[in-house]
Design an enzyme around this catalytic site. Structure first.
Site, PDB file in Angstrom:
ATOM      1  N   HIS A  60       1.881  -4.709  -1.853  1.00 54.79           N
ATOM      2  CA  HIS A  60       1.790  -5.917  -1.031  1.00 54.79           C
ATOM      3  C   HIS A  60       3.153  -6.431  -0.572  1.00 54.79           C
ATOM      4  O   HIS A  60       3.219  -7.312   0.279  1.00 54.79           O
ATOM      5  CB  HIS A  60       1.085  -7.028  -1.808  1.00 54.79           C
ATOM      6  CG  HIS A  60      -0.364  -6.753  -2.079  1.00 54.79           C
ATOM      7  ND1 HIS A  60      -1.275  -6.493  -1.079  1.00 54.79           N
ATOM      8  CD2 HIS A  60      -1.062  -6.692  -3.243  1.00 54.79           C
ATOM      9  CE1 HIS A  60      -2.472  -6.296  -1.609  1.00 54.79           C
ATOM     10  NE2 HIS A  60      -2.371  -6.388  -2.919  1.00 54.79           N
ATOM     11  N   ASP A 190      -7.434 -10.366  -7.400  1.00 56.51           N
ATOM     12  CA  ASP A 190      -8.406  -9.439  -6.819  1.00 56.51           C
ATOM     13  C   ASP A 190      -9.669  -9.362  -7.665  1.00 56.51           C
ATOM     14  O   ASP A 190     -10.773  -9.231  -7.143  1.00 56.51           O
ATOM     15  CB  ASP A 190      -7.798  -8.044  -6.656  1.00 56.51           C
ATOM     16  CG  ASP A 190      -6.967  -7.920  -5.385  1.00 56.51           C
ATOM     17  OD1 ASP A 190      -7.108  -8.795  -4.521  1.00 56.51           O
ATOM     18  OD2 ASP A 190      -6.198  -6.961  -5.269  1.00 56.51           O
TER      19      ASP A 190
END
Length: 268
Positions: A60, A190
């Protein structure tokens, strides 16, 4: 099924450069943080704190190959462990990350045992895997000669897999049982999105708490280490005893949080 070869859990190799591994083996609760910005100076600044390792976030973060190599070199030179979170489990991505000299890799969104086995295969040199040799850089970050690195890497480089999906949670026992998986690392955001449908989790949702407990239990049952992301030092302190290691936020959020708090004070 027990591994037929030494792993990070069973190795007798003692390399003082491998700070995260050494602390895990000694039960010393190593602390990490995530690094998302591509700067060798920032990598040095993080490594100069009392952290034990830095997770270079190539999933990310804003980090390409050049910054990945530079950060590994800077962090390892300062006696801390560089861990690379790769962007996916593909063989070439794993090879490229390990060829920097990273002390370990963190692989996101592992959903089943077969995916975990493929990661392990790509992380190990023959005869235990299919990793290729050709780079002089890994040995440097481990403080070894190339032959010494080749003899030790299979049992000292950490393979961390992330449990952060409903599928991964459902299959966590089988994932934890895979020989060569060293650490199950929880991605709480997540996992919350997958399980609850929103982020961040409050932290007290019964399904979320049960999920965390299930992952920790699977890790312990199969003799693996377990870690997670936490937001701050207080949360890291609270997690000690349940988890073997944690990553305390990341430098981008830390910078934002610091300035947001100071500006609020200045304007009050």
């Amino acid at each position: 099924m027990a591994p037929t070869y030494p792993t990070a859990h069973t190795t007798t190799i003692a390399n003082p450069r491998l700070r995260i591994l050494n602390k895990l083996k000694n039960g010393e609760y190593p602390l990490m943080t995530f690094n998302a910005l591509p700067s060798v100076r920032l990598a040095q600044i993080l490594a100069l704190t009392d952290l034990d390792g830095v997770v270079i976030d190539c999933e990310h973060g804003h980090i390409g190959d050049d910054a990945m190599h530079n950060s590994v070199a800077a962090i390892s030179a300062l006696g801390k462990s560089p861990i690379i979170r790769i962007r996916g489990p593909a063989h070439d991505i794993i090879k490229r990350a390990l060829d920097t000299g990273a002390h370990g890799i963190m692989v996101p969104q592992i959903n089943n045992a077969e995916e975990a086995r493929q990661v392990v295969q790509s992380s190990k040199f023959p005869p235990y895997g299919v990793r290729g040799q050709g780079s002089a850089f890994p040995a440097i970050a481990h403080g070894l000669t190339i032959p010494e690195y080749m003899r030790s890497a299979n049992e000292t480089v950490l393979t961390m897999v992330q449990i952060e999906t409903v599928a991964g949670l459902q299959n966590v026992d089988a994932i934890a049982a895979v020989p060569g998986v060293d650490v199950l690392f929880i991605g709480p955001n997540d996992l919350a999105q997958s399980l609850l449908g929103y982020v961040p989790a409050r932290g007290d949702e019964p399904d979320f708490v049960a999920a965390l407990d299930k992952i920790v239990a699977a890790s312990k049952r199969h003799g693996k280490w377990c870690g997670r992301l936490v937001n701050n030092g207080a949360a890291a302190k609270e997690a000690k005893g349940k988890y073997d290691t944690v990553a305390i936020t990341g430098e981008v959020k830390a910078i934002q949080s610091f300035y947001a708090g100071e500006i609020e004070v200045a304007r009050s």
